[in-house]
Design a protein around this motif. Structure first.
Motif, PDB file in Angstrom:
ATOM      1  N   LEU A 168       0.827  -1.211   0.000  1.00  0.00           N
ATOM      2  CA  LEU A 168       0.000   0.000   0.000  1.00  0.00           C
ATOM      3  C   LEU A 168       0.862   1.263   0.000  1.00  0.00           C
ATOM      4  O   LEU A 168       0.571   2.218  -0.720  1.00  0.00           O
ATOM      5  CB  LEU A 168      -0.922  -0.005   1.224  1.00  0.00           C
ATOM      6  CG  LEU A 168      -2.041  -1.049   1.218  1.00  0.00           C
ATOM      7  CD1 LEU A 168      -2.660  -1.169   2.605  1.00  0.00           C
ATOM      8  CD2 LEU A 168      -3.097  -0.705   0.188  1.00  0.00           C
ATOM      9  N   ALA A 175      -5.219   3.404  -4.985  1.00  0.00           N
ATOM     10  CA  ALA A 175      -5.840   2.219  -4.413  1.00  0.00           C
ATOM     11  C   ALA A 175      -5.158   0.969  -4.972  1.00  0.00           C
ATOM     12  O   ALA A 175      -4.746   0.935  -6.129  1.00  0.00           O
ATOM     13  CB  ALA A 175      -7.326   2.189  -4.746  1.00  0.00           C
ATOM     14  N   LYS A 178      -7.918  -5.652  -4.217  1.00  0.00           N
ATOM     15  CA  LYS A 178      -7.964  -6.770  -3.274  1.00  0.00           C
ATOM     16  C   LYS A 178      -7.235  -7.976  -3.856  1.00  0.00           C
ATOM     17  O   LYS A 178      -6.542  -8.703  -3.140  1.00  0.00           O
ATOM     18  CB  LYS A 178      -9.417  -7.112  -2.982  1.00  0.00           C
ATOM     19  CG  LYS A 178      -9.630  -8.171  -1.927  1.00  0.00           C
ATOM     20  CD  LYS A 178     -11.123  -8.342  -1.678  1.00  0.00           C
ATOM     21  CE  LYS A 178     -11.404  -9.451  -0.683  1.00  0.00           C
ATOM     22  NZ  LYS A 178     -12.861  -9.620  -0.452  1.00  0.00           N
ATOM     23  N   GLU A 198      -9.264  -9.784   3.841  1.00  0.00           N
ATOM     24  CA  GLU A 198     -10.072  -8.844   4.614  1.00  0.00           C
ATOM     25  C   GLU A 198      -9.737  -8.929   6.102  1.00  0.00           C
ATOM     26  O   GLU A 198      -9.788  -7.927   6.817  1.00  0.00           O
ATOM     27  CB  GLU A 198     -11.558  -9.124   4.385  1.00  0.00           C
ATOM     28  CG  GLU A 198     -12.000  -8.938   2.939  1.00  0.00           C
ATOM     29  CD  GLU A 198     -13.446  -9.332   2.715  1.00  0.00           C
ATOM     30  OE1 GLU A 198     -14.127  -9.680   3.721  1.00  0.00           O
ATOM     31  OE2 GLU A 198     -13.901  -9.295   1.561  1.00  0.00           O
ATOM     32  N   ALA A 201      -6.544  -7.027   6.554  1.00  0.00           N
ATOM     33  CA  ALA A 201      -6.851  -5.599   6.474  1.00  0.00           C
ATOM     34  C   ALA A 201      -7.504  -5.107   7.764  1.00  0.00           C
ATOM     35  O   ALA A 201      -7.194  -4.005   8.248  1.00  0.00           O
ATOM     36  CB  ALA A 201      -7.760  -5.325   5.283  1.00  0.00           C
ATOM     37  N   TYR A 202      -8.380  -5.907   8.338  1.00  0.00           N
ATOM     38  CA  TYR A 202      -9.060  -5.538   9.600  1.00  0.00           C
ATOM     39  C   TYR A 202      -8.045  -5.389  10.725  1.00  0.00           C
ATOM     40  O   TYR A 202      -8.075  -4.407  11.490  1.00  0.00           O
ATOM     41  CB  TYR A 202     -10.093  -6.614   9.936  1.00  0.00           C
ATOM     42  CG  TYR A 202     -10.702  -6.463  11.320  1.00  0.00           C
ATOM     43  CD1 TYR A 202     -11.671  -5.494  11.561  1.00  0.00           C
ATOM     44  CD2 TYR A 202     -10.301  -7.293  12.356  1.00  0.00           C
ATOM     45  CE1 TYR A 202     -12.228  -5.349  12.834  1.00  0.00           C
ATOM     46  CE2 TYR A 202     -10.848  -7.153  13.628  1.00  0.00           C
ATOM     47  CZ  TYR A 202     -11.811  -6.190  13.857  1.00  0.00           C
ATOM     48  OH  TYR A 202     -12.351  -6.052  15.108  1.00  0.00           O
ATOM     49  N   ARG A 205      -5.863  -2.344  10.136  1.00  0.00           N
ATOM     50  CA  ARG A 205      -6.619  -1.119  10.410  1.00  0.00           C
ATOM     51  C   ARG A 205      -6.614  -0.797  11.906  1.00  0.00           C
ATOM     52  O   ARG A 205      -6.480   0.370  12.301  1.00  0.00           O
ATOM     53  CB  ARG A 205      -8.043  -1.276   9.888  1.00  0.00           C
ATOM     54  CG  ARG A 205      -8.877  -0.010   9.964  1.00  0.00           C
ATOM     55  CD  ARG A 205     -10.246  -0.213   9.355  1.00  0.00           C
ATOM     56  NE  ARG A 205     -10.176  -0.206   7.901  1.00  0.00           N
ATOM     57  CZ  ARG A 205     -10.497  -1.249   7.131  1.00  0.00           C
ATOM     58  NH1 ARG A 205     -10.885  -2.390   7.686  1.00  0.00           N
ATOM     59  NH2 ARG A 205     -10.423  -1.161   5.812  1.00  0.00           N
ATOM     60  N   LEU A 215      -6.722   3.066   6.953  1.00  0.00           N
ATOM     61  CA  LEU A 215      -6.836   2.147   5.823  1.00  0.00           C
ATOM     62  C   LEU A 215      -8.274   2.205   5.338  1.00  0.00           C
ATOM     63  O   LEU A 215      -9.200   1.770   6.024  1.00  0.00           O
ATOM     64  CB  LEU A 215      -6.454   0.731   6.243  1.00  0.00           C
ATOM     65  CG  LEU A 215      -6.588  -0.369   5.190  1.00  0.00           C
ATOM     66  CD1 LEU A 215      -5.769  -0.035   3.953  1.00  0.00           C
ATOM     67  CD2 LEU A 215      -6.157  -1.713   5.767  1.00  0.00           C
ATOM     68  N   THR A 217     -11.372   1.453   2.639  1.00  0.00           N
ATOM     69  CA  THR A 217     -11.874   0.524   1.629  1.00  0.00           C
ATOM     70  C   THR A 217     -12.646   1.304   0.572  1.00  0.00           C
ATOM     71  O   THR A 217     -13.602   2.026   0.901  1.00  0.00           O
ATOM     72  CB  THR A 217     -12.803  -0.532   2.256  1.00  0.00           C
ATOM     73  OG1 THR A 217     -12.104  -1.233   3.283  1.00  0.00           O
ATOM     74  CG2 THR A 217     -13.275  -1.531   1.204  1.00  0.00           C
ATOM     75  N   TYR A 223      -8.063  -1.074  -1.626  1.00  0.00           N
ATOM     76  CA  TYR A 223      -7.714  -0.425  -0.365  1.00  0.00           C
ATOM     77  C   TYR A 223      -6.750   0.734  -0.615  1.00  0.00           C
ATOM     78  O   TYR A 223      -5.923   0.684  -1.525  1.00  0.00           O
ATOM     79  CB  TYR A 223      -7.071  -1.416   0.591  1.00  0.00           C
ATOM     80  CG  TYR A 223      -8.000  -2.513   1.075  1.00  0.00           C
ATOM     81  CD1 TYR A 223      -8.800  -2.339   2.194  1.00  0.00           C
ATOM     82  CD2 TYR A 223      -8.067  -3.731   0.405  1.00  0.00           C
ATOM     83  CE1 TYR A 223      -9.654  -3.330   2.648  1.00  0.00           C
ATOM     84  CE2 TYR A 223      -8.921  -4.746   0.847  1.00  0.00           C
ATOM     85  CZ  TYR A 223      -9.706  -4.543   1.962  1.00  0.00           C
ATOM     86  OH  TYR A 223     -10.545  -5.532   2.398  1.00  0.00           O
TER      87      TYR A 223
END
Length: 227
Positions: A168, A175, A178, A198, A201-202, A205, A215, A217, A223
Motif C-alpha cells: 500500500l 488504491a 484486493k 479482509e 486488512a481488519y 486497520r 486504511l 476501503t 484499499y
C-alpha cells in the motif's frame, strides 16, 4: 527497487515475482532470451536476475550482448548449472554474483539488495526512488530495509500485515486491488480463502488507529492508505 527477471520456467518466474514483490521490489518479467536485452534497455532495472537456460538466446549470450551494448546493471545469475566451471564462465562474461538453484528466498533478497546498492540513480531521477523513504502522514516506509515506522518507532506488524503495508505504501495516493493484495500477502501459500485478505486488512486497520493514517476501503477499487 526495480528488478528485471529473465526466467523461462513459469512456476519459478511466478514464485519469484510474488516473493520479491512482497518484499517491496518492482519486477519486470521476461521469459525469452531473445527479448531480454531490449527489455533490459527499456525498463532501466537496478538489478537483473538472469537464468542461463533460456529459449531463443542462452543467458550467457544475453549477458555478453548486454555488456557489449554498455549496460552496466549488476547481474545475479540464477541457474541449475552449479559447477565451478559454469560459475567462472558466468562471472568472466560479466555477471556480478551467482546463486545456484534451489536457493533460499531470504538469501536471494539479501544478494539483490546488496547488488542494488551498487546502482546509481538514473539520469534525472531523484535518489529517493532508490534508497529513500515513502511517507504518508506520520508513517514512513524505508524501502531499503522494508520496515515501516510511526515516528521513530518501528510499527509492530506480522509478516502478512507488513506485506500489505509495504504494498500500500509503495503506491501512495493510489488504491491497490484486493486481488493484488491477496497475491502479495499470501504468496506461496495454498488453501487460503480469498476473504482472508479482509482479515489482514481488519487487523492492520486496528494497528493504524493511533497513527493518524487510516486504511480506507474503496468499493470496487480496493484499499487505500489515507492520512
Amino acid at each position: 527497487m526495480r528488478v528485471l527477471l529473465v526466467e523461462d520456467d513459469a512456476t519459478m518466474r511466478n514464485t519469484l515475482e510474488r516473493a520479491l514483490s512482497r518484499r517491496g521490489m518492482q519486477l519486470t518479467l521476461c521469459e525469452d532470451g531473445a527479448r531480454a536485452v531490449e527489455l533490459w534497455k527499456s525498463s532501466s532495472p537496478e538489478v537483473v536476475l538472469l537464468d542461463l537456460s533460456l529459449p531463443g538466446l542462452d543467458g550467457l549470450d544475453v549477458l555478453a550482448q548486454a555488456r557489449k551494448a554498455g549496460l552496466k546493471t549488476p547481474v545475479l545469475i540464477l541457474t541449475a548449472r552449479g559447477t565451478v566451471g559454469d560459475r567462472i564462465l558466468g562471472l568472466n562474461t560479466g555477471a556480478d554474483d551467482y546463486l545456484p538453484k534451489p536457493f533460499d528466498l531470504d538469501e536471494l533478497e539479501a544478494r539483490v539488495r546488496a547488488l542494488g546498492r551498487r546502482t546509481p540513480p538514473a539520469s534525472g531521477e531523484p535518489a529517493a526512488r532508490d534508497t529513500g523513504a515513502i511517507e504518508i502522514g506520520e508513517l514512513r516506509y524505508e524501502k531499503e530495509s522494508g520496515a515501516v515506522y510511526h515516528g521513530s518507532e518501528v510499527l509492530e506488524l506480522t509478516p502478512r500485515e507488513l506485506a500489505m503495508m509495504q504494498t500500500l505504501m509503495a503506491r501512495p495516493g493510489h488504491a491497490v486491488t484486493k486481488e493484488r493484495l491477496f497475491e502479495v500477502v499470501f504468496a506461496g501459500e495454498h488453501d487460503v480463502q480469498y476473504e482472508a485478505v479482509e482479515v489482514v486488512a481488519y487487523r492492520l486497520r486496528k494497528k493504524l488507529a493511533n497513527t493518524g493514517v487510516s486504511l480506507v476501503t474503496l468499493r470496487g477499487l480496493g484499499y487505500l492508505l489515507k492520512a
